[in-house]
Write a protein that holds these residues in place. Structure first.
Motif, PDB file in Angstrom:
ATOM      1  N   ALA A 281       8.040  15.074 -10.329  1.00 47.33           N
ATOM      2  CA  ALA A 281       9.234  15.154 -11.184  1.00 47.33           C
ATOM      3  C   ALA A 281      10.492  14.819 -10.376  1.00 47.33           C
ATOM      4  O   ALA A 281      11.407  14.155 -10.873  1.00 47.33           O
ATOM      5  CB  ALA A 281       9.333  16.554 -11.797  1.00 47.33           C
ATOM      6  N   ALA A 282      10.539  15.252  -9.118  1.00 50.13           N
ATOM      7  CA  ALA A 282      11.716  14.963  -8.281  1.00 50.13           C
ATOM      8  C   ALA A 282      11.844  13.461  -8.033  1.00 50.13           C
ATOM      9  O   ALA A 282      12.942  12.893  -8.108  1.00 50.13           O
ATOM     10  CB  ALA A 282      11.599  15.716  -6.958  1.00 50.13           C
ATOM     11  N   ARG A 283      10.719  12.810  -7.753  1.00 45.97           N
ATOM     12  CA  ARG A 283      10.768  11.353  -7.517  1.00 45.97           C
ATOM     13  C   ARG A 283      11.249  10.621  -8.777  1.00 45.97           C
ATOM     14  O   ARG A 283      12.044   9.686  -8.704  1.00 45.97           O
ATOM     15  CB  ARG A 283       9.380  10.838  -7.120  1.00 45.97           C
ATOM     16  CG  ARG A 283       9.020  11.227  -5.714  1.00 45.97           C
ATOM     17  CD  ARG A 283       7.705  10.620  -5.267  1.00 45.97           C
ATOM     18  NE  ARG A 283       7.430  11.092  -3.912  1.00 45.97           N
ATOM     19  CZ  ARG A 283       6.344  10.779  -3.219  1.00 45.97           C
ATOM     20  NH1 ARG A 283       5.427  10.000  -3.747  1.00 45.97           N
ATOM     21  NH2 ARG A 283       6.174  11.242  -2.000  1.00 45.97           N
ATOM     22  N   LEU A 284      10.718  11.066  -9.912  1.00 47.48           N
ATOM     23  CA  LEU A 284      11.089  10.414 -11.169  1.00 47.48           C
ATOM     24  C   LEU A 284      12.584  10.587 -11.451  1.00 47.48           C
ATOM     25  O   LEU A 284      13.280   9.630 -11.817  1.00 47.48           O
ATOM     26  CB  LEU A 284      10.244  11.015 -12.300  1.00 47.48           C
ATOM     27  CG  LEU A 284      10.371  10.368 -13.658  1.00 47.48           C
ATOM     28  CD1 LEU A 284      10.034   8.884 -13.582  1.00 47.48           C
ATOM     29  CD2 LEU A 284       9.431  11.063 -14.644  1.00 47.48           C
TER      30      LEU A 284
ATOM     31  N   GLN B 288       0.852  -1.204   0.000  1.00 42.47           N
ATOM     32  CA  GLN B 288       0.000   0.000   0.000  1.00 42.47           C
ATOM     33  C   GLN B 288       0.881   1.245   0.000  1.00 42.47           C
ATOM     34  O   GLN B 288       0.600   2.222  -0.705  1.00 42.47           O
ATOM     35  CB  GLN B 288      -0.903   0.021   1.247  1.00 42.47           C
ATOM     36  CG  GLN B 288      -1.994  -1.029   1.265  1.00 42.47           C
ATOM     37  CD  GLN B 288      -3.178  -0.688   0.364  1.00 42.47           C
ATOM     38  OE1 GLN B 288      -3.126   0.244  -0.416  1.00 42.47           O
ATOM     39  NE2 GLN B 288      -4.237  -1.481   0.463  1.00 42.47           N
ATOM     40  N   ASP B 289       1.941   1.210   0.794  1.00 46.52           N
ATOM     41  CA  ASP B 289       2.833   2.361   0.880  1.00 46.52           C
ATOM     42  C   ASP B 289       3.463   2.638  -0.481  1.00 46.52           C
ATOM     43  O   ASP B 289       3.465   3.773  -0.972  1.00 46.52           O
ATOM     44  CB  ASP B 289       3.921   2.080   1.936  1.00 46.52           C
ATOM     45  CG  ASP B 289       4.953   3.192   2.005  1.00 46.52           C
ATOM     46  OD1 ASP B 289       4.574   4.356   1.807  1.00 46.52           O
ATOM     47  OD2 ASP B 289       6.134   2.891   2.245  1.00 46.52           O
TER      48      ASP B 289
ATOM     49  N   VAL C 165       3.983   5.678  -5.735  1.00 47.28           N
ATOM     50  CA  VAL C 165       3.951   5.744  -7.201  1.00 47.28           C
ATOM     51  C   VAL C 165       2.753   6.580  -7.653  1.00 47.28           C
ATOM     52  O   VAL C 165       2.824   7.314  -8.642  1.00 47.28           O
ATOM     53  CB  VAL C 165       3.850   4.330  -7.818  1.00 47.28           C
ATOM     54  CG1 VAL C 165       3.742   4.412  -9.343  1.00 47.28           C
ATOM     55  CG2 VAL C 165       5.043   3.490  -7.426  1.00 47.28           C
ATOM     56  N   SER C 166       1.669   6.466  -6.913  1.00 48.57           N
ATOM     57  CA  SER C 166       0.469   7.202  -7.279  1.00 48.57           C
ATOM     58  C   SER C 166       0.736   8.707  -7.351  1.00 48.57           C
ATOM     59  O   SER C 166       0.216   9.411  -8.214  1.00 48.57           O
ATOM     60  CB  SER C 166      -0.614   6.883  -6.243  1.00 48.57           C
ATOM     61  OG  SER C 166      -1.687   7.707  -6.435  1.00 48.57           O
TER      62      SER C 166
END
Ligand SMILES: Cc1cc2nc3c(=O)[nH]c(=O)nc-3n(C[C@H](O)[C@H](O)[C@H](O)COP(=O)(O)OP(=O)(O)OC[C@H]3O[C@@H](n4cnc5c(N)ncnc54)[C@H](O)[C@@H]3O)c2cc1C
Length: 400
Positions: free
Chosen positions: A373-376, A348-349, A354-355
């Motif tokens: 964008a930072a996560r990507l 779930q986390d 990703v969501s």
């Protein structure tokens, strides 16, 4: 076996989805008596397209237990996915980073294999078309399940030691639990997804996530001639608002990127709107009722987790029943809920993480778009971060 009050068996399993069928097969092979009750017909469940990506650990677990047929073992494996943002393509090589891949095997193929193994090969007792299924007496040592026989219209009752509630998100087994017996923790993503199946070959060799101000879109292979697509839409939207031309025009826009191959277009053979929400039921056991799969937790299909969790529950529950019936060891059943929930909350986390990447750019909130964008950037440019994300995306035997 018949008794004056009806029939009796060790475990009644409600629902013949991936969770119920896996459990039924494993109990049958252990010689533990079980009756599998399914509301729909065999033809219906064998044709219902839903998931398509199995994590490698889950396939190996099925293989070790003799439940992976030649179709599954020969299915294509994928270890890359691609994010498209502002016309740029970012490939995430999670297979190389984690050493594990997804196996692309449509859920209805797995269900077909498992029905055949249970009903045709092992002589298991599955009753399709069971109506008005109701679970009784789960606080007693002798619960039972009643249903209406579709052929005679008569009510039948099977009493048992345990009930396995594997009847999905809209099943009836959970309603047997009295108020206050469990808690349901919910999280709504606040968006809808139009889930589409197109009669068209995949347009890329990997999963593609299109991050776009007009809304998220995705492309996922389901076989050489069928492709699943998703389009973010308002929650509760009607599929009728999405005629053929609009679907393909939005897919072209949202999945577009420099140097990307054009989409292979085809007839849309399934069109349904999913309200994207998650929930977790705690605990997954109440009295003699054990919940498994979507009956116990729903994970919106952002990171392809639901079917894998359903299989994990079924494997753990089968192990617990085996210990109970072979050795009288109740510890597996007592620890079943906690054991499942460890992986459930991990998934779930990750799904929520990703969501935010896939929905941030269309949220209308520049802050959320910046976070996405930072996560990507982090997961595709830093090997260390990429490895961590890859491990969470593909899961492992150690996710407990
Ligand atoms: C569009 C879509 C795409 C998805 N993609 C992915 C993916 O790529 N990867 C992934 O891992 N997961 C994915 N999922 C999630 C996955 O399909 C589910 O998590 C999975 O089906 C759960 O399996 P289950 O056995 O718990 O429940 P189900 O598959 O829902 O099976 C429950 C069964 O119980 C039966 N039933 C219901 N009520 C009753 C009753 N009262 N009495 C008797 N029987 C009953 C139903 O007919 C059904 O056969 C997707 C889901 C959707 C909708």
């Amino acid at each position: 076996m018949s008794t004056p009050g009806g029939e009796t068996t060790s475990v009644v399993i409600v629902g013949a989805g991936p969770a119920g069928l896996t459990l039924a097969n494993l109990l049958q092979s252990e010689g533990v008596g079980c009756v599998l009750l399914e509301a729909e017909s065999r033809e219906f469940i064998e044709a219902l397209p839903r998931a398509g990506f199995l994590e490698e650990w889950a396939v190996r677990a099925l293989e070790r237990r003799g439940l992976a047929g030649p179709g599954l073992l020969g299915a294509e494996a994928q270890g890359d996915c691609e994010f498209r943002l502002d016309g740029t393509r970012h490939v995430f090589r999670y297979g190389a980073l984690s050493g594990q891949r997804h196996i692309v095997y449509p859920q209805q193929f797995l269900v077909t294999d498992l029905v055949r193994a249970f009903a045709d090969e092992a002589g298991g007792d599955v009753r399709f078309g069971a109506r008005d299924v109701a679970v009784h007496g789960i606080r007693t040592s002798r619960p039972s399940v009643s249903y209406t026989d579709p052929e005679t219209g008569q009510q039948r009752t099977v009493s048992c030691d345990f009930v396995a509630g594997c009847d999905g998100a809209r099943g009836s087994s959970r309603t047997a639990i009295p108020d206050g017996g469990i808690e349901v923790f919910r999280h709504n993503l606040g968006v809808g997804w139009l889930a589409l199946l197109a009669e068209a070959p995949p347009s890329a060799e990997r999963v593609v996530f299109g991050l776009h101000p007009q809304g998220f879109a995705a492309h996922m292979a389901r076989g050489p001639q069928v492709t699943r697509y998703y389009l973010e839409c308002p929650p509760g939207d009607s599929p009728d608002n999405w005629p053929h031309e609009r679907v393909w025009s939005e897919l072209r826009t949202r999945l577009g990127a420099r140097d990307a191959e054009p989409l292979n277009e085809g007839d849309v053979i399934e069109r349904r709107v999913l309200d994207m929400h998650n929930y977790v039921v705690e605990p997954m056991t109440y009295g003699r009722l054990h919940l498994a799969g979507d009956a116990a937790h729903l994970v919106a299909p952002v990171a392809a987790k639901g079917m894998n969790l359903a299989l994990n529950d079924a494997l753990l529950l089968a192990d617990a029943f085996r210990a109970y019936y072979r050795e009288g060891d109740e510890s597996g059943l007592e620890g079943y809920s906690d054991a499942c929930l460890r992986r459930v909350w991990q998934y779930q986390d990750f799904n929520r993480w990703v969501s935010e990447i896939v929905h941030g750019p269309s949220s209308g909130d520049p802050f959320r778009a910046g976070v996405a964008a930072a996560r990507l950037r982090r997961m595709t440019r830093s090997e260390k971060a990429g490895r961590a994300v890859a491990g969470l995306y593909i899961g492992s035997d150690a996710d407990h």
